[in-house]
Scaffold this motif. Sequence first.
Motif, mmCIF file in Angstrom:
data_model
loop_
_atom_site.group_PDB
_atom_site.id
_atom_site.type_symbol
_atom_site.label_atom_id
_atom_site.label_comp_id
_atom_site.label_asym_id
_atom_site.label_seq_id
_atom_site.Cartn_x
_atom_site.Cartn_y
_atom_site.Cartn_z
ATOM 1 N N MET A 173 0.782 -1.287 -0.041
ATOM 2 C CA MET A 173 0.041 0.084 -0.407
ATOM 3 C C MET A 173 0.887 1.498 -0.103
ATOM 4 O O MET A 173 1.721 1.352 1.304
ATOM 5 N N LYS A 174 0.748 2.443 -1.074
ATOM 6 C CA LYS A 174 1.225 3.510 -0.834
ATOM 7 C C LYS A 174 0.432 4.462 -0.353
ATOM 8 O O LYS A 174 -0.842 4.536 -0.285
ATOM 9 N N ILE A 175 1.021 5.111 0.741
ATOM 10 C CA ILE A 175 0.595 6.584 1.405
ATOM 11 C C ILE A 175 1.136 7.805 0.977
ATOM 12 O O ILE A 175 2.479 7.782 1.085
ATOM 13 N N ILE A 176 0.703 9.130 0.819
ATOM 14 C CA ILE A 176 1.689 9.798 0.243
ATOM 15 C C ILE A 176 0.618 10.826 1.528
ATOM 16 O O ILE A 176 -0.413 10.966 1.517
ATOM 17 N N VAL A 177 1.744 11.794 2.538
ATOM 18 C CA VAL A 177 0.461 12.638 3.151
ATOM 19 C C VAL A 177 0.826 13.806 3.178
ATOM 20 O O VAL A 177 2.753 14.081 3.239
ATOM 21 N N ILE A 178 -0.045 14.822 2.382
ATOM 22 C CA ILE A 178 0.198 15.775 2.473
ATOM 23 C C ILE A 178 0.042 17.290 3.300
ATOM 24 O O ILE A 178 -1.386 17.155 3.954
ATOM 25 N N ALA A 179 0.510 17.743 4.166
ATOM 26 C CA ALA A 179 0.835 18.239 4.328
ATOM 27 C C ALA A 179 1.759 19.987 4.856
ATOM 28 O O ALA A 179 2.266 19.909 4.026
ATOM 29 N N ASP A 180 1.195 20.820 6.036
ATOM 30 C CA ASP A 180 2.141 22.408 5.876
ATOM 31 C C ASP A 180 3.077 21.654 6.558
ATOM 32 O O ASP A 180 4.153 22.300 6.318
ATOM 33 N N SER A 181 3.856 20.888 7.631
ATOM 34 C CA SER A 181 4.875 20.526 7.778
ATOM 35 C C SER A 181 4.763 19.084 8.161
ATOM 36 O O SER A 181 3.734 18.431 8.120
ATOM 37 N N LYS A 182 5.658 18.524 8.138
ATOM 38 C CA LYS A 182 5.786 17.116 8.691
ATOM 39 C C LYS A 182 5.985 17.056 10.667
ATOM 40 O O LYS A 182 5.730 15.882 11.335
ATOM 41 N N GLU A 183 5.782 18.701 11.115
ATOM 42 C CA GLU A 183 5.399 18.228 12.317
ATOM 43 C C GLU A 183 4.011 18.358 13.275
ATOM 44 O O GLU A 183 3.427 19.344 13.048
ATOM 45 N N ASN A 184 3.226 17.363 12.016
ATOM 46 C CA ASN A 184 1.235 16.764 12.203
ATOM 47 C C ASN A 184 1.322 15.394 12.808
ATOM 48 O O ASN A 184 2.866 14.840 13.299
ATOM 49 N N GLN A 185 0.092 15.363 13.440
ATOM 50 C CA GLN A 185 -0.479 13.854 13.848
ATOM 51 C C GLN A 185 0.349 12.596 12.921
ATOM 52 O O GLN A 185 0.691 12.035 14.062
ATOM 53 N N LYS A 240 2.816 11.955 11.696
ATOM 54 C CA LYS A 240 3.961 11.313 12.234
ATOM 55 C C LYS A 240 4.480 10.021 12.942
ATOM 56 O O LYS A 240 5.402 9.128 12.885
ATOM 57 N N GLY A 241 3.212 10.190 13.621
ATOM 58 C CA GLY A 241 3.780 8.950 14.938
ATOM 59 C C GLY A 241 2.138 7.957 14.316
ATOM 60 O O GLY A 241 2.074 6.328 15.664
ATOM 61 N N VAL A 242 2.126 7.199 13.180
ATOM 62 C CA VAL A 242 1.143 6.499 13.119
ATOM 63 C C VAL A 242 1.621 5.151 12.846
ATOM 64 O O VAL A 242 1.836 4.121 13.371
ATOM 65 N N GLY A 243 3.412 5.851 12.458
ATOM 66 C CA GLY A 243 3.497 4.015 12.189
ATOM 67 C C GLY A 243 4.211 3.890 10.441
ATOM 68 O O GLY A 243 4.850 2.502 10.093
ATOM 69 N N TRP A 244 3.231 4.665 9.883
ATOM 70 C CA TRP A 244 3.868 4.260 8.525
ATOM 71 C C TRP A 244 4.716 4.121 7.830
ATOM 72 O O TRP A 244 5.771 5.431 8.140
ATOM 73 N N GLU A 245 4.750 4.162 7.130
ATOM 74 C CA GLU A 245 6.157 4.133 5.849
ATOM 75 C C GLU A 245 5.923 5.200 4.736
ATOM 76 O O GLU A 245 4.893 4.420 3.582
ATOM 77 N N VAL A 246 5.624 5.897 4.717
ATOM 78 C CA VAL A 246 5.147 7.420 3.728
ATOM 79 C C VAL A 246 5.606 8.291 2.681
ATOM 80 O O VAL A 246 7.096 8.036 3.487
ATOM 81 N N GLU A 247 5.318 8.618 2.022
ATOM 82 C CA GLU A 247 5.883 9.592 0.966
ATOM 83 C C GLU A 247 5.232 11.297 1.879
ATOM 84 O O GLU A 247 4.201 11.372 1.645
ATOM 85 N N PHE A 248 5.973 11.636 2.388
ATOM 86 C CA PHE A 248 5.614 12.824 2.516
ATOM 87 C C PHE A 248 5.419 14.618 1.892
ATOM 88 O O PHE A 248 7.159 14.781 1.038
ATOM 89 N N LEU A 249 4.398 15.133 1.783
ATOM 90 C CA LEU A 249 4.650 16.126 0.424
ATOM 91 C C LEU A 249 4.209 16.945 0.974
ATOM 92 O O LEU A 249 3.478 17.193 2.148
ATOM 93 N N TYR A 250 4.925 18.753 1.267
ATOM 94 C CA TYR A 250 4.420 20.184 1.671
ATOM 95 C C TYR A 250 3.106 20.686 0.678
ATOM 96 O O TYR A 250 3.181 20.065 -0.476
ATOM 97 N N SER A 251 2.774 21.584 1.393
ATOM 98 C CA SER A 251 1.322 21.974 0.597
ATOM 99 C C SER A 251 1.507 22.853 0.209
ATOM 100 O O SER A 251 0.911 23.245 -1.570
ATOM 101 N N ASP A 252 3.166 23.653 -0.125
ATOM 102 C CA ASP A 252 3.293 24.730 -1.117
ATOM 103 C C ASP A 252 3.996 23.911 -1.738
ATOM 104 O O ASP A 252 5.025 24.956 -2.328
#
Length: 212
Positions: free
Chosen positions: A1-13, A15-27
């Motif tokens: 399963m491929k998951i992307i998290v799009i957020a204002d910053s990596k300092e969001n809730q 990060k503690g879930v435990g997935w191996e994800v790709e983080f992208l910044y909203s801007d």
Amino acid sequence: MKIIVIADSKENQVKGVGWEVEFLYSDDSQLISKVLEFKPNIIVIDIHNSSLRKQVCKQSKSYVDAQVLILLPKGESLSLDSLYIDDFMLKPFDPVELILRVDFAFRKKHGYDNHEKIQVEDLIIDVSTYEVTVEGKPIELTFKEYELLKLFVSNKRKVFSRTSLLNQIWGYDYYGGTRTVDVHIRRLRMKLGSRYGSLIRTVHNVGYKFAG
């Protein structure tokens, strides 16, 4: 399963879930291009600005065949986003519930049977109910133990390093050492009993694998 998290910053809730994800910044000016390149199954959107969130949701739905789940600030209306999402949660949220929601969205998207089971002889993992039985008897596992077992049984004979297990089950931002993995493996083996516990093999100087 491929998951992307799009957020204002990596300092969001998330990060503690435990997935191996790709983080992208909203801007990120290349946001949609990167989403298309990654080809996710699930997109989790954690953007505070409602107008920007709507725009990202709309573009994601328009260009990517993925389930979109948004995280809303408590008390905010869903009306701006409802046409472009598949599910939502209010913040602050329970990480376990978020995992369950994403897992359900993935199974729904790919047409998995609600009663899908992973089975090794008399060891049965019911994915829809998060229950494990051995020879018909329920085994009480913690959520981390359950995730470890499911990962092993779904990837038979694949060797996982302790660091890999720590990253996939506890998350990249977990500050505990790899000793945590050893403790959970030991408890999992005991709960499974000698027959199935012995199938979780230690690979010397590397990590663990499931030999079933």
